[in-house]
Design an enzyme around this catalytic site. Structure first.
Site: not given
Length: 131
Positions: A95, A97
């Site tokens: 992922h 951010h």
């Protein structure tokens, strides 16, 4: 990965998506508007992503930036990723951010991500966030 919380997101949690990626607001945001962008395929880290997945992620990051500009009018952004437990990764689904930044949200923002910002919402088990 049925045990991965990112693989089990509800459709209602999705902010934006494309064919290979999806984006959603972080449940424990560092700042107002903190979003995570992930590949739909379960990958432990972004070094495992195909070129097509990387392009998809980056295109979605650009769409998220535009959406955050409309909703929150931030003055800047920090983008980052944690790869591996030693780097602070706690959810082992790749992922990115996207953290909106606002004038005055820290006393001296120089150094960007090199400085730890007090969390907007405390991370579970961490009291009031990083010190």
């Amino acid at each position: 990965m049925s045990q991965c919380i990112f693989c089990r997101l509800e459709k209602t949690e999705i902010l934006l998506e494309n064919e290979l990626s999806k984006a959603f607001f972080d449940r424990y945001p560092v700042n107002v508007g903190h979003v995570l962008v992930i590949p739909k395929r379960h990958l432990t880290n972004l070094f495992e992503a195909s070129l097509e997945e990387m392009i998809s992620l980056w295109k979605l990051c650009e769409e998220v930036k535009e959406e955050l500009n409309k909703r929150f009018q931030p003055d800047g952004f920090n983008l980052g990723m944690n790869i591996g437990a030693a780097a602070g990764q706690t959810i082992f689904h790749a992922h990115v951010h996207i953290i909106p930044r606002y004038q005055g949200d820290v006393k001296d923002p120089r150094g960007g991500i090199r400085k730890i910002k007090q969390s907007h919402v405390p991370y579970p088990g961490e009291g009031e966030g990083p010190t």
